[in-house]
Write a protein that holds these residues in place. Structure first.
Motif, PDB file in Angstrom:
ATOM      1  N   GLY A 450      -1.906 -18.984   0.514  1.00  0.00           N
ATOM      2  CA  GLY A 450      -2.971 -18.881  -0.735  1.00  0.00           C
ATOM      3  C   GLY A 450      -3.672 -17.275   0.381  1.00  0.00           C
ATOM      4  N   VAL A 476      -0.042  -8.205   1.268  1.00  0.00           N
ATOM      5  CA  VAL A 476      -0.220  -9.686   0.094  1.00  0.00           C
ATOM      6  C   VAL A 476       1.448  -9.582  -0.248  1.00  0.00           C
ATOM      7  CG1 VAL A 476      -1.047  -9.553  -2.330  1.00  0.00           C
ATOM      8  CG2 VAL A 476      -2.375  -8.735  -0.518  1.00  0.00           C
ATOM      9  N   THR A 477       2.054  -8.650  -0.460  1.00  0.00           N
ATOM     10  CA  THR A 477       3.605  -8.471  -1.206  1.00  0.00           C
ATOM     11  C   THR A 477       4.036  -9.539  -0.201  1.00  0.00           C
ATOM     12  OG1 THR A 477       3.087  -6.055  -1.771  1.00  0.00           O
ATOM     13  CG2 THR A 477       5.435  -7.436  -1.713  1.00  0.00           C
ATOM     14  N   SER A 479       3.240 -11.693   1.694  1.00  0.00           N
ATOM     15  CA  SER A 479       2.538 -13.867   2.232  1.00  0.00           C
ATOM     16  C   SER A 479       3.294 -13.973   1.801  1.00  0.00           C
ATOM     17  CB  SER A 479       1.135 -13.593   1.297  1.00  0.00           C
ATOM     18  OG  SER A 479       0.906 -14.681   1.399  1.00  0.00           O
ATOM     19  N   THR A 481       3.549 -17.050   0.596  1.00  0.00           N
ATOM     20  CA  THR A 481       2.555 -18.309  -0.760  1.00  0.00           C
ATOM     21  C   THR A 481       1.633 -17.313  -1.175  1.00  0.00           C
ATOM     22  OG1 THR A 481       1.034 -18.611   0.246  1.00  0.00           O
ATOM     23  CG2 THR A 481       2.405 -20.384   0.620  1.00  0.00           C
ATOM     24  N   SER A 482       1.480 -17.965  -2.949  1.00  0.00           N
ATOM     25  CA  SER A 482       1.344 -16.192  -4.047  1.00  0.00           C
ATOM     26  C   SER A 482      -0.384 -16.904  -3.010  1.00  0.00           C
ATOM     27  CB  SER A 482       1.030 -17.290  -4.808  1.00  0.00           C
ATOM     28  OG  SER A 482      -0.058 -16.388  -6.245  1.00  0.00           O
ATOM     29  N   VAL A 483      -0.914 -15.422  -3.234  1.00  0.00           N
ATOM     30  CA  VAL A 483      -2.531 -15.122  -2.429  1.00  0.00           C
ATOM     31  C   VAL A 483      -3.622 -14.971  -3.976  1.00  0.00           C
ATOM     32  CG1 VAL A 483      -3.782 -13.238  -1.583  1.00  0.00           C
ATOM     33  CG2 VAL A 483      -1.334 -13.206  -0.799  1.00  0.00           C
ATOM     34  N   ARG A 484      -4.901 -16.240  -2.904  1.00  0.00           N
ATOM     35  CA  ARG A 484      -5.874 -15.752  -3.796  1.00  0.00           C
ATOM     36  C   ARG A 484      -6.410 -15.156  -3.360  1.00  0.00           C
ATOM     37  NH1 ARG A 484      -6.138 -22.428  -5.223  1.00  0.00           N
ATOM     38  NH2 ARG A 484      -4.188 -23.091  -5.740  1.00  0.00           N
ATOM     39  N   GLN A 514      -4.571  -8.464  -9.646  1.00  0.00           N
ATOM     40  CA  GLN A 514      -3.402  -9.321  -9.807  1.00  0.00           C
ATOM     41  C   GLN A 514      -4.218 -11.244  -9.017  1.00  0.00           C
ATOM     42  OE1 GLN A 514      -0.639  -7.777  -6.414  1.00  0.00           O
ATOM     43  NE2 GLN A 514      -1.193  -5.905  -6.842  1.00  0.00           N
ATOM     44  N   ILE A 516      -6.696 -11.367  -7.331  1.00  0.00           N
ATOM     45  CA  ILE A 516      -6.915 -11.645  -5.313  1.00  0.00           C
ATOM     46  C   ILE A 516      -8.236 -11.227  -5.262  1.00  0.00           C
ATOM     47  CG2 ILE A 516      -6.112 -11.724  -3.785  1.00  0.00           C
ATOM     48  CD1 ILE A 516      -3.213 -10.088  -4.726  1.00  0.00           C
ATOM     49  N   HIS A 560     -11.256 -23.475  -2.427  1.00  0.00           N
ATOM     50  CA  HIS A 560      -9.699 -23.521  -3.341  1.00  0.00           C
ATOM     51  C   HIS A 560      -9.651 -24.971  -2.916  1.00  0.00           C
ATOM     52  CE1 HIS A 560      -9.546 -19.373  -5.473  1.00  0.00           C
ATOM     53  NE2 HIS A 560     -10.170 -19.202  -4.225  1.00  0.00           N
TER      54      HIS A 560
END
Length: 571
Positions: A450, A476-477, A479, A481-484, A514, A516, A560
């Motif tokens: 993240g 970011v794209t 990554s 994992t889903s980026v926070r 998004q 982020i 997180h």
């Protein structure tokens, strides 16, 4: 140095002068004069001017630099590196009129001198450092080749219609095949060149003086001028250079201005390198701004006293040093010795063959070539080597002035390219290595789920702002994992302009849509102050700025619930 002598180092040197230095400076000055005379005449001829003006361009600049120049033993005068530039301006405009050629060359010296003085007073001595070493090698190698080609007809004893380096080379080949070579002149020139090259390794022997005196004696004793048509210098005009304001027509102004600017660039680039080298050897502190003023004053004086553009000399300065020079009094003695020659013995050099003068210039041109260091550059970074080759080809094909313009353009592009398309990296945690590092260099590095750590290795400004945004979004794209959070590791970012600030605001809005959060780590305080002025600090929030990357990681893990165990915690 006291304020009153800040721009007049020579006056300060007089106050600190020691009587024990006088014999050394006087002897070194006389030795130096024996080299200044043939070299000055040779470089004048190579520049498309009568030989006597080479002595005029030696006497006055030496005296002026002794007052304004900061270097203790640097020797100024006509130089082979400038000959091709002066020739490229003077020959097309003068129409074969030597007095008109002198006027044009004098105006070039005034332009060059004015530019150097203004740049020195404005403390712009750092400007020549913007030319990288490979680019400097490229244009100097091109100038060396141009000078060498321009002297080949004199060496072979004939003349050709002047043109570009390649066209001149073609005409020289044609003249040789047509049998125009004067073999007596060629023998004299080749013998002089061989003697110079053989004797230059011995620092104690004045190789140029020995070779030129020998050639002059042979031509005089055997009367080769009358019997075999060997071109000689002839008697020099009696007297010293007088003050004169060179006046040129409106149509000549643009090429003369361009030529003067090119001279200023080349002469100061060479002078700054040489002055720094000798300052280090003598334990002095180099002063590039005062060096510009000194060089400019010498050129300005040369222009108003029937001279032409001059520079420092990498061949005559070592002669002064080897002869025991202590101060600029050496140059003063050398200038006075030449003045004495013009007043008392103007016929002394009447049998000096022009083929020998061509040999002097060719030997100097050979010394300008840089090959060894270019081999090293080729081994370590080939693209810089090929930049050097492009600059070399530009001067060789287009001529000295367009070639130098090409070199400057390439230098600007090279400078902008590093900022326009800089390196960037996504950072990860490599086991056993402290800190966060480029994941392309450390393939086993782990990324925190993240969190994207993105490092940008350049200032942010209008030319690279969109590229920064593209690379950040790409990170970011890609990554896993889903980026926070996207944290910019901003230590290399030394500046941000308005355009880049607006782009950061757009990036934040895109990321926010998004889900982020955009954060910064290691951002320098002056850059942070700019972001505050741009309103970005209020938009992002003070809590999005961290002193270190480690602190940003800790802040993310605290905010997180992420499954992450660091190798240092395991230890």
């Amino acid at each position: 140095m006291k304020h009153g002598t800040r721009w007049l180092p020579g006056l300060d040197a007089v106050r600190r002068y020691e009587a024990a230095w006088l014999p050394h400076d006087a002897f070194a000055g006389l030795v130096l004069a024996t080299m200044l005379v043939p070299v000055g005449i040779a470089y004048a001829e190579a520049s498309g001017l009568p030989g006597i003006y080479g002595l005029y361009a030696t006497i006055i600049p030496l005296l002026v630099y002794a007052v304004f120049g900061p270097s203790r033993i640097l020797v100024l005068g006509p130089d082979s590196a400038l000959a091709a530039i002066i020739l490229g301006v003077v020959v097309p405009l003068s129409g074969g009129d030597p007095l008109r050629a002198v006027t044009l060359a004098g105006t070039m010296a005034i332009v060059s001198g004015t530019i150097c003085i203004l740049a020195g007073l404005a403390r712009l001595g750092f400007l020549t450092e913007l030319l990288s070493k490979p680019i400097r090698y490229g244009y100097m190698n091109g100038i060396a080749l141009t000078v060498l080609i321009s002297q080949m007809p004199r060496l072979f004893g004939f003349s050709i219609e002047s043109g570009g380096p390649l066209s001149s080379l073609w005409r020289i080949g044609g003249a040789i095949l047509e049998g125009k070579t004067n073999w007596a002149a060629f023998g004299i020139g080749l013998g002089t060149l061989t003697a110079i090259l053989l004797l230059e390794r011995n620092k104690r022997l004045p190789g140029i003086l020995i070779a030129v005196v020998g050639a002059t004696a042979i031509v005089g004793v055997l009367d080769l001028g009358a019997r075999h048509g060997v071109t000689v210098l002839g008697p020099l005009p009696e007297g010293l250079p007088g003050f004169a304001i060179p006046l040129i027509g409106y149509d000549d102004m643009l090429p003369v201005l361009i030529g003067g600017c090119a001279v200023a660039l080349v002469s100061f680039a060479d002078t700054s390198v040489l002055s720094r080298a000798y300052a280090a050897r003598l334990g002095d502190q180099p002063d590039p701004n005062q060096e510009m003023v000194g060089l400019g004053a010498a050129n300005l004086a040369a222009g108003f006293f029937q001279g032409f553009p001059i520079s420092s000399s990498g061949s005559r300065t070592p002669v002064a040093e080897a002869a025991g020079a202590r101060t600029q009094l050496t140059s003063v003695v050398g200038a006075l010795a030449i003045a004495f020659l013009l007043l008392m013995a103007p016929n002394l050099l009447r049998h000096l063959p022009t083929a020998a003068l061509a040999a002097v210039v060719i030997a100097a041109a050979i010394g300008l070539f840089e090959v060894t260091d270019l081999k090293r550059i080729y081994r370590i970074q080939q693209w810089e080597f090929w930049l050097s080759m492009i600059c070399f080809a530009g001067v060789a094909v287009l001529g000295a002035i367009p070639g130098i313009g090409l070199a400057i353009a390439i230098a600007i592009v090279e400078f902008l390219w590093d900022g326009w398309r800089p390196h960037s990296a996504v950072l990860g945690r490599a086991h056993g290595v402290k800190g966060y590092h480029d994941i392309t260099r450390y393939p086993d590095a782990r990324q925190i789920p993240g969190l994207v750590l993105f490092r940008w290795d350049a200032p942010l400004f209008f030319a690279n702002a969109e590229f920064f945004k593209e690379r950040a979004l790409d990170a970011v794209t890609k990554s896993p994992t889903s980026v926070r959070w996207l944290v910019v590791a901003a230590e290399p970012v030394t500046s941000v302009d308005v355009t880049a600030g607006d782009t950061l605001a757009e990036l934040d809005e895109t990321l926010h849509a998004q889900g982020i959060e955009l954060c910064f780590a290691e951002l320098k305080d002056p850059v942070k102050d700019k972001l505050k002025k741009f309103g970005l600090l209020a938009q992002l929030g003070e809590n999005c700025f961290f002193p270190t990357v480690g602190a940003a990681v800790a802040g993310y893990l605290e905010a997180h619930d992420v499954e992450w165990e660091d190798w240092e915690d395991q230890a």
